[in-house]
Scaffold this motif. Structure first.
Motif, mmCIF file in Angstrom:
data_model
loop_
_atom_site.group_PDB
_atom_site.id
_atom_site.type_symbol
_atom_site.label_atom_id
_atom_site.label_comp_id
_atom_site.label_asym_id
_atom_site.label_seq_id
_atom_site.Cartn_x
_atom_site.Cartn_y
_atom_site.Cartn_z
ATOM 1 N N ALA A 123 -3.266 5.651 -1.097
ATOM 2 C CA ALA A 123 -2.305 4.404 -1.578
ATOM 3 C C ALA A 123 -2.214 4.275 -3.092
ATOM 4 O O ALA A 123 -1.264 4.385 -3.911
ATOM 5 N N TRP A 155 -8.127 -4.631 2.141
ATOM 6 C CA TRP A 155 -8.465 -4.497 3.575
ATOM 7 C C TRP A 155 -9.497 -5.533 3.966
ATOM 8 O O TRP A 155 -9.358 -6.054 5.036
ATOM 9 N N GLY A 183 4.431 -10.212 -2.543
ATOM 10 C CA GLY A 183 3.160 -10.182 -1.941
ATOM 11 C C GLY A 183 2.046 -10.964 -2.176
ATOM 12 O O GLY A 183 2.228 -12.033 -2.489
ATOM 13 N N VAL A 228 5.108 -5.176 -6.325
ATOM 14 C CA VAL A 228 4.760 -5.364 -4.863
ATOM 15 C C VAL A 228 3.468 -5.300 -5.086
ATOM 16 O O VAL A 228 2.917 -4.306 -5.464
ATOM 17 N N PRO A 230 -0.079 -5.464 -2.638
ATOM 18 C CA PRO A 230 -0.588 -5.446 -1.208
ATOM 19 C C PRO A 230 -2.007 -6.287 -1.132
ATOM 20 O O PRO A 230 -2.365 -6.642 -2.181
ATOM 21 N N GLN A 231 -2.140 -6.727 -0.141
ATOM 22 C CA GLN A 231 -3.523 -7.364 0.317
ATOM 23 C C GLN A 231 -4.672 -6.377 0.528
ATOM 24 O O GLN A 231 -4.405 -5.073 0.862
ATOM 25 N N ASP A 281 -3.672 -1.230 -6.320
ATOM 26 C CA ASP A 281 -2.619 -0.585 -5.603
ATOM 27 C C ASP A 281 -1.018 -1.339 -5.658
ATOM 28 O O ASP A 281 -0.202 -0.923 -4.718
ATOM 29 N N SER A 338 -6.597 3.587 1.423
ATOM 30 C CA SER A 338 -6.638 2.977 0.149
ATOM 31 C C SER A 338 -6.530 4.260 -0.920
ATOM 32 O O SER A 338 -5.858 4.008 -1.906
ATOM 33 N N ASN A 386 -4.931 -6.654 -3.503
ATOM 34 C CA ASN A 386 -5.396 -5.439 -3.886
ATOM 35 C C ASN A 386 -4.633 -5.022 -5.258
ATOM 36 O O ASN A 386 -3.703 -4.338 -5.230
#
Length: 207
Positions: A29, A206, A131, A201, A203-204, A165, A26, A162
């Protein structure tokens, strides 16, 4: 005397390792791309007509030649005195000039106006949100559109997104954008301008 780690102990070690790996990834990223530009070059933007757009065509003082048409999947339109004319890829003003020239043989000095409604737009004229958005989708770009405008259209972030990110892809280059800061903390410094063809985009997280 040799000792053997119990399954419980191994499980705890595995979980700690996975958690540390997740934190490391993370952290990496969030720094892998430069921040998105806070400004874009000023341009005189003109919307490009695309398939499935709806067009209101008005011929001044000729209501019988005025019509509302939808651009066909092949990019063409048909209206009174106009058959199979290419519309996709043109601006509204360019199409109006093309129609005027085409019907000039029937109407003296025609004045044609084209107004686009129910925008769909060519892919190059859209902004895509993919996403972990509440409603991932592609939306038509409009002049001076910002990251906040696009995220409002997409319903914001999903509960597990997330956002910090997230990545903005533009012309083959990738930039970091901070959606948590923008949407959850109201930091308008994170509200960067968009351009036609941008992809966001998300992201999910964690957990």
């Amino acid at each position: 005397m040799r000792t053997t780690a119990t399954p419980f102990r191994l499980t705890r070690i595995s979980l700690v390792f996975v958690a540390l790996l997740a934190l490391l990834l993370s952290a990496c990223a969030s720094n892998r791309f430069p921040p998105a530009p806070g400004q874009v070059a000023a341009s005189d933007y003109h919307y490009i007509i695309g398939p499935s757009d709806t067009l209101h065509i008005t011929v001044w003082q000729n209501p019988d030649l005025s019509s509302t048409v939808q651009v066909r999947p092949d990019g063409r339109i048909s209206s009174p005195l106009v058959s199979g004319m290419q519309a996709a890829g043109l601006t509204a003003d360019q199409l109006a000039a093309k129609i005027s020239k085409d019907i000039a043989k029937y109407v003296r000095d025609p004045v044609v106006t084209v107004v686009v409604s129910n925008f769909h737009g060519a892919l190059s004229q859209q902004v895509s949100i993919v996403g972990a958005a509440a409603k991932p989708q592609s939306i038509p770009y409009r002049d001076k559109m910002t990251l906040l405008d696009a995220m409002i259209a997409a319903g914001g972030l999903s509960p597990y997104a997330n956002g910090n990110d997230a990545v903005l892809i533009r012309g083959g280059k990738s930039y970091s954008v901070h959606l948590d800061g923008l949407l959850r903390r109201g930091n308008m410094a994170d509200n960067v301008p968009l351009l036609p063809g941008d992809t966001i985009v998300i992201p999910q997280g964690w957990f």
